[in-house]
Write a protein that holds these residues in place. Structure first.
Motif, PDB file in Angstrom:
ATOM      1  N   UNK A 167      65.701  10.365  21.451  1.00  0.00           N
ATOM      2  CA  UNK A 167      67.123  10.241  21.158  1.00  0.00           C
ATOM      3  C   UNK A 167      67.493  11.111  19.958  1.00  0.00           C
ATOM      4  N   UNK A 168      66.681  11.037  18.906  1.00  0.00           N
ATOM      5  CA  UNK A 168      66.972  11.863  17.740  1.00  0.00           C
ATOM      6  C   UNK A 168      66.930  13.335  18.122  1.00  0.00           C
ATOM      7  N   UNK A 169      66.017  13.648  19.015  1.00  0.00           N
ATOM      8  CA  UNK A 169      65.887  15.026  19.478  1.00  0.00           C
ATOM      9  C   UNK A 169      67.145  15.547  20.141  1.00  0.00           C
ATOM     10  N   UNK A 170      67.937  14.625  20.694  1.00  0.00           N
ATOM     11  CA  UNK A 170      69.155  15.055  21.381  1.00  0.00           C
ATOM     12  C   UNK A 170      70.150  15.641  20.390  1.00  0.00           C
ATOM     13  N   UNK A 171      69.969  15.316  19.110  1.00  0.00           N
ATOM     14  CA  UNK A 171      70.883  15.860  18.097  1.00  0.00           C
ATOM     15  C   UNK A 171      70.328  17.127  17.440  1.00  0.00           C
ATOM     16  N   UNK A 172      69.049  17.401  17.683  1.00  0.00           N
ATOM     17  CA  UNK A 172      68.430  18.576  17.066  1.00  0.00           C
ATOM     18  C   UNK A 172      69.025  19.852  17.649  1.00  0.00           C
ATOM     19  N   UNK A 173      69.032  20.910  16.828  1.00  0.00           N
ATOM     20  CA  UNK A 173      69.642  22.148  17.306  1.00  0.00           C
ATOM     21  C   UNK A 173      68.803  22.773  18.419  1.00  0.00           C
ATOM     22  N   UNK A 174      67.500  22.632  18.311  1.00  0.00           N
ATOM     23  CA  UNK A 174      66.642  23.179  19.361  1.00  0.00           C
ATOM     24  C   UNK A 174      65.918  22.049  20.080  1.00  0.00           C
ATOM     25  N   UNK A 175      65.816  22.171  21.382  1.00  0.00           N
ATOM     26  CA  UNK A 175      65.165  21.090  22.125  1.00  0.00           C
ATOM     27  C   UNK A 175      63.927  21.562  22.899  1.00  0.00           C
ATOM     28  N   UNK A 176      63.412  22.747  22.525  1.00  0.00           N
ATOM     29  CA  UNK A 176      62.263  23.309  23.249  1.00  0.00           C
ATOM     30  C   UNK A 176      61.060  22.376  23.290  1.00  0.00           C
TER      31      UNK A 176
END
Lengths: 211, 211
Positions: free
Chosen positions: B118-127
């Motif tokens: 979920x936190x990753x969904x806000x990160x600029x990169x999702x690679x």
């Protein structure tokens, strides 16, 4: 003479606050958002906000409550014109397929609810979440029961399990869509889920030979 | 003479750190956990930890990387003895049914990975997340392809969509189980999901009349 603060005025102010809260929490996330971020979004002082809510957590819960109620009312209204259970469910799936999955802001709003759920898993009490899940379940269960009564769906299907499953699957789709973004085929996935779900409701275990 | 720091020693220390990190993050959650919490869990100074990782975020990503690799290796090993695709998938579902869904600590560990997503969904990169999801997808896709080749599964099924769907559904189950706890019927839900999924793989749209 100070203006008379009517119930309508209060409701409007709370509404304005909760709409702003939706945006603030979606962009910043629950942990990083502050009451000051909220103040910057509305035409109210921090003092007035504290008049309605004593903490960020309270704002969050009120916002979520409003969203759950609004979402279910919207869904209910959408489905009013459909008479059979099969049509109602098909229309529900169509709604999710038509959703703009590339709109980052919309996805972040949805994800924020998932984030909150996750945080809820660490909370000492989970009654609030159980109540929300129950509302979504109660929205679908009668629809599936109707389908069984009308002979559209197989009678071996458990309406409550099927209803719970629908939201489990949709939350899974939102989760993956929000994190994986363009690389996640949201519409194809919902289409796949729809075929699988409807097939199962209609045919149950008939002719099945799975292990 | 200072002790020679061998590669084996380093690997052991990193392993110890990541096992501790799993516990710390599960209990406190990503946001509230600190490097000090980690120090309290291991027989290492803060300085030594910073020798291996420069931030909490780095520890988290290394921990997640290790978990993904370990989970997939374990699953792979479990399924080695099963020859048909139907048996492999049935065994996979059984594993999830046998999981101890009432063990709060186990659930919190699992939930922590969802929180991170979920936190990753806000990160600029999702690679990073795309790569993890790809690993899980790549684990299942050949299994479903095999089933189609061997005639166990319907040839209308898309192996990659079915593989993605499996994890979407499982993440949904973990999410609901973690939040709703005892009120969520995890095993029945997985049983329901299994029947639906296997039925669909085996029969595809055959004889389907859904809208």
């Amino acid at each position: 003479m100070s203006p008379k603060v009517t119930e309508t005025y209060k409701r409007q102010k709370v509404e304005e606050l909760l709409v702003a809260a939706e945006k603030v929490f979606a962009v910043k996330g629950y942990y990083e958002a502050t009451m000051d971020d909220l103040v910057n979004e509305v035409s109210m002082s921090k003092g007035s906000i504290y008049h309605y809510f004593s903490s960020k957590e309270e704002v969050y819960h009120a916002m979520l409550e409003r969203l759950v109620t609004k979402s279910l009312e919207m869904l209910e209204e959408r489905l009013l014109s459909k008479s059979s259970a099969t049509e109602k469910l098909a229309h529900l799936f169509e709604g999710y397929k038509e959703w703009d999955w590339q709109d980052r802001m919309k996805l972040l709003r949805a994800t924020n609810q998932l984030e909150h759920w996750i945080n809820g898993s660490k909370a000492s009490s989970n009654e609030r979440y159980v109540a929300h899940a129950k509302k979504f379940e109660d929205f679908l269960t009668p629809m599936i029961e109707l389908g069984i009564q009308e002979g559209e769906f197989d009678e071996s299907i458990s309406p409550t399990l099927a209803a719970k499953y629908f939201w489990v699957m949709m939350d899974g789709v939102f989760l993956h869509a929000a994190v994986l973004r363009q690389s996640f085929p949201s519409k194809e996935m919902i289409e796949f889920a729809q075929h699988m779900f409807m097939n199962y409701l209609q045919r149950g275990e008939r002719n099945g030979d799975h292990v």
